[in-house]
Design a protein around this motif. Sequence first.
Motif, PDB file in Angstrom:
ATOM      1  N   ALA A 182      43.234  29.301  44.448  1.00 14.98           N
ATOM      2  CA  ALA A 182      44.443  28.517  44.221  1.00 14.98           C
ATOM      3  C   ALA A 182      45.639  29.122  44.500  1.00 14.98           C
ATOM      4  O   ALA A 182      46.621  28.407  44.946  1.00 14.98           O
ATOM      5  N   ALA A 183      45.639  30.586  44.559  1.00 15.38           N
ATOM      6  CA  ALA A 183      47.027  31.189  44.743  1.00 15.38           C
ATOM      7  C   ALA A 183      47.116  30.962  46.185  1.00 15.38           C
ATOM      8  O   ALA A 183      48.462  30.862  46.506  1.00 15.38           O
ATOM      9  N   ALA A 184      46.289  30.928  46.881  1.00 12.82           N
ATOM     10  CA  ALA A 184      46.506  30.836  48.389  1.00 12.82           C
ATOM     11  C   ALA A 184      46.678  29.380  48.809  1.00 12.82           C
ATOM     12  O   ALA A 184      47.570  29.271  49.659  1.00 12.82           O
ATOM     13  N   ALA A 185      46.216  28.585  48.054  1.00 14.78           N
ATOM     14  CA  ALA A 185      46.810  26.984  48.538  1.00 14.78           C
ATOM     15  C   ALA A 185      48.039  26.811  47.805  1.00 14.78           C
ATOM     16  O   ALA A 185      48.802  25.990  48.449  1.00 14.78           O
ATOM     17  N   ASP A 186      48.612  27.366  46.874  1.00 12.35           N
ATOM     18  CA  ASP A 186      49.907  26.939  46.565  1.00 12.35           C
ATOM     19  C   ASP A 186      50.356  28.353  45.843  1.00 12.35           C
ATOM     20  O   ASP A 186      50.337  28.443  44.524  1.00 12.35           O
ATOM     21  N   PRO A 187      51.118  29.408  46.390  1.00 16.33           N
ATOM     22  CA  PRO A 187      51.467  30.614  46.012  1.00 16.33           C
ATOM     23  C   PRO A 187      52.632  30.436  44.772  1.00 16.33           C
ATOM     24  O   PRO A 187      52.679  31.262  43.937  1.00 16.33           O
ATOM     25  N   LYS A 188      53.230  29.241  44.694  1.00 16.88           N
ATOM     26  CA  LYS A 188      54.278  29.181  43.835  1.00 16.88           C
ATOM     27  C   LYS A 188      53.994  28.689  42.546  1.00 16.88           C
ATOM     28  O   LYS A 188      54.584  28.638  41.306  1.00 16.88           O
ATOM     29  N   ALA A 189      52.831  28.017  42.671  1.00 21.97           N
ATOM     30  CA  ALA A 189      52.226  27.345  41.245  1.00 21.97           C
ATOM     31  C   ALA A 189      51.938  28.306  40.052  1.00 21.97           C
ATOM     32  O   ALA A 189      51.164  29.358  40.484  1.00 21.97           O
TER      33      ALA A 189
END
Length: 369
Positions: A182-189
């Motif tokens: 998940a972090a790789a797909a959207d680091p800011k979420a």
Amino acid sequence: MKLIKPYLLAITTVFFVNCASKKEAVTLKDSYKKDFYIGTALSADQIEQKNPKVDSLIRKEFNAITAENSMKSMFVHPEKNKYDFTLADKFVAYGEKNKMFIHGHTLIWHSQLAPWMEKIKDSTQMKAFMKDHITTIVSKYKGRIGSWDVVNEALNDDGTLRKSIFLNTLGEKYLVDAFKLAAAADPKADLYYNDYNNEEPAKREGTINLIKKIKAAGGKIDGVGIQAHWRLESPSLEEIEKSILAYSALGVKVAFTELDITVLPNPWDLKGADVNQKFEENPKMNPYAEKLPDSVQTKLAARYASIFKLFLKHKDKISRVTFWGVYDGQSWLNDWPIKGRTNYPLLFDAVLKPKKAYNSVIELKEIKE
Ligand code: XIL
């Protein structure tokens, strides 16, 4: 004198008219805007704005949204090579149009899986599923969804890891893998672990261990979601407070993600919100089919007030408080754990009128002179 009097009258009138209109303008989201987001879950009909009255209530009172069902695996990923984002797209567009905080629910959960997912048997297939599922969904809404429930309900009530197809195929590594993907797909979420009963001591300990493990293994975890499907008498404020303090001491945000308070009989002393738990219909279990007695209405208002008072005490640690539904008439608690009951768990009644509980939550924020 003759000149002063009409002048005073005019000032007084303006003052009172102002006060009255201010009172009318009071809403949940405005009252709590300096404290935390006030959210609601949206059903498919609400995402599609089917009922204009419900829709204007949502836009007036809430500044955060969660899809009650529409982003769950069985709906967004019905077949191995087929995603269906029709409702999820509308949900996100609705939040953007109304400048609301948008929360994604949920990526990895053992319930409401698509039938094809239930058949995944080995680690290679499960690894591939998790990578495709999380990456596709999170990157599709990259920069548009503020936070995600990356994993939902991975623990048993005693704090041990729940047996699920994820644990069975991959072992406990699936947890950190999910957060890393998940972090790789959207680091800011912001990435959350979400569960019920995690304000109770044993599950709280399990949650703390889980967060520590994810962090130690290099996963990014930003928050804990306490679902908060609660009862009039439990959990105690002490346990809720201990949980807020214990989680935030780990450096993560605390959100109350699915708040509702059942007022119906619970002879099984059922806690939490295991969606697969079901009981037989029985009229004795549905005592307020016509109307909620005033005494219970008052109890509910007092319970909500004490809970929000505690939330306010720890507002610096709390990111969001989301109700699981907009109004009593459409709450999932009318059908869980027994079908067809009439429950009263939210702040708006079946005809969308604010209840005593609504006033008690608003009054906590009114300036006392
Ligand atoms: C519930 C929905 O409200 C129902 O409409 C659905 O039939 C079952 O799921 N914990 C969660 C939520 O994380 O997704 C569940 O929502 C309630 C318990």
